[in-house]
Design an enzyme around this catalytic site. Structure first.
Site, PDB file in Angstrom:
ATOM      1  CG  HIS A  72      -1.959  -0.958   1.142  1.00 52.16           C
ATOM      2  ND1 HIS A  72      -3.105  -0.976   0.222  1.00 52.16           N
ATOM      3  CD2 HIS A  72      -2.486  -2.095   1.984  1.00 52.16           C
ATOM      4  CE1 HIS A  72      -3.866  -1.870   0.362  1.00 52.16           C
ATOM      5  NE2 HIS A  72      -3.549  -2.366   1.394  1.00 52.16           N
ATOM      6  CB  CYS A 113      -2.339   4.069  -3.493  1.00 52.97           C
ATOM      7  SG  CYS A 113      -3.432   2.659  -3.852  1.00 52.97           S
TER       8      CYS A 113
END
Length: 362
Positions: A72, A113
């Site tokens: 992430h 991300c």
């Protein structure tokens, strides 16, 4: 390392059709609690690491370094299992490595991300570093190829694209440059904007083999499985939304009344929390800026990291006082509000407001 208790084939690489056990015969240097941002930076610097195999990158001035990172991410951060690596710390270490002549060239491939925010304002051409990212500084990356049997996404879209492209030209990795692969993968990646930063002259024109090696082609090599864009993105999803999506799909499939009730509780909690996080961040923005209108305009700005130290302080405070990114990954879609506040306001004011509203709302 694939070790989740809910995955029925832990240890098996099921990457769209291969189905091979990629762990057998391979030593995993770091796993579990040894996979931290601090250890990662120590490994880069060649410093001693407690736990794991102890292996580090003890590079010299003529060495070429390739780093592939997948997890992430958020504005100015890369997530680890229990903590975060902030752009302020990564930039500092990369500058130290450059000044100490600890590498000749360095290539990063980053699947996360907001991955572009780690490099957009920190890499200069003279550092001899190039970073190819799955997403720019202001967006999520995406997971692709849902396996209905295991109920997991088998990879991230951009990563599947660059690995498949690499497999297609293997073992002739000298036949494609870093820049050519970037152009090919950028066209293949349709949900996010694959981006590239840093040195666009030397490394950009180096063959991929400079970083991935040459290696003989195995006699029993499995040919790469090429998926069409339609097949790849048929089940694509923003990475921060995977956890809730998994719970909802599991709820739809279960016939067990007790399990269904437990899943309903989990789903409701995370749905309410996701809404709550947005409200808390709005309150913080209004508190810091002094007006609803200014807060609204600040939130509409593009993500950029003007104050990396403030960004680290604000996000660390939020993760500590409100919600952790590891247990509530969807919050990473919204914390850019803090990044944007850091570009205009004092760190102390932002941190104070975060503590105020997180304490009240938790």
């Amino acid at each position: 390392v694939c070790s989740d208790v809910h995955v029925i084939s832990s240890g098996i690489n099921a990457e769209y059709g291969h189905g091979e056990d990629v762990y057998e015969g391979n030593m995993i240097d770091y796993m579990g609690r040894t996979v931290t941002a601090t250890n990662f930076l120590k490994i880069l610097k060649g410093h001693h690491v407690s736990g794991g195999s102890g292996k580090v990158i003890n590079s010299k001035s003529n060495d070429v370094v390739f780093i592939n990172f997948a997890d992430h991410g958020g504005p100015g951060l890369l997530a680890f299992p229990d903590d975060e690596l902030h752009v302020a710390d990564l930039t500092r270490i990369l500058k130290e490595l450059h000044e100490a002549r600890k590498y000749k060239q360095m290539l990063w491939y980053v699947e996360a991300c907001y991955a572009g925010s780690m490099f957009a304002d920190s890499l200069t051409a003279d550092m001899n570093i190039t970073a190819h990212t799955a997403a720019n500084a202001d967006e999520s990356s995406y997971a692709c190829v849902l396996d209905e049997d295991m109920d997991v996404y088998l990879g991230d879209c951009w990563s599947l694209n660059w690995m498949n492209n690499t497999e297609q030209i293997f073992p002739r990795l000298y036949s494609e440059t870093v820049g050519q692969q970037y152009d090919i993968v950028k066209k293949m990646t349709t949900e996010s904007h694959a981006s590239i930063y840093g040195d666009m002259q030397v490394i950009y024109n180096e063959p991929i083999s400079t970083f991935l090696g040459h290696g003989p082609k195995p006699a029993t090599a499995t040919p790469p499985v090429t998926l069409t864009v339609e097949e790849m993105y048929k089940t694509s999803i923003q990475t921060p939304d995977i956890m809730l999506d998994y719970l909802r799909r599991k709820r739809a499939k279960t016939d067990d009344e007790n399990e269904a009730q437990e899943l309903d509780i989990q789903i409701q909690y995370h749905e309410v929390t996701e809404e709550k996080v947005q409200v808390v961040l709005d309150m913080i923005a209004i508190d810091v800026t002094g007006s609803i209108e200014t807060a609204y305009l600040t939130k509409k700005e593009a993500v950029r990291i003007d104050d990396a130290i403030c960004n680290k302080a604000a996000l660390d405070t939020f993760f500590g006082a409100c919600y952790r990114s590891q247990t509530h990954p969807y919050i990473l879609k919204y914390v850019s509000t803090l990044t944007k506040l850091c570009n205009r306001y004092q760190t102390e004011d932002i941190v104070k407001s975060v503590l105020k509203y997180c304490t009240v709302n938790n």
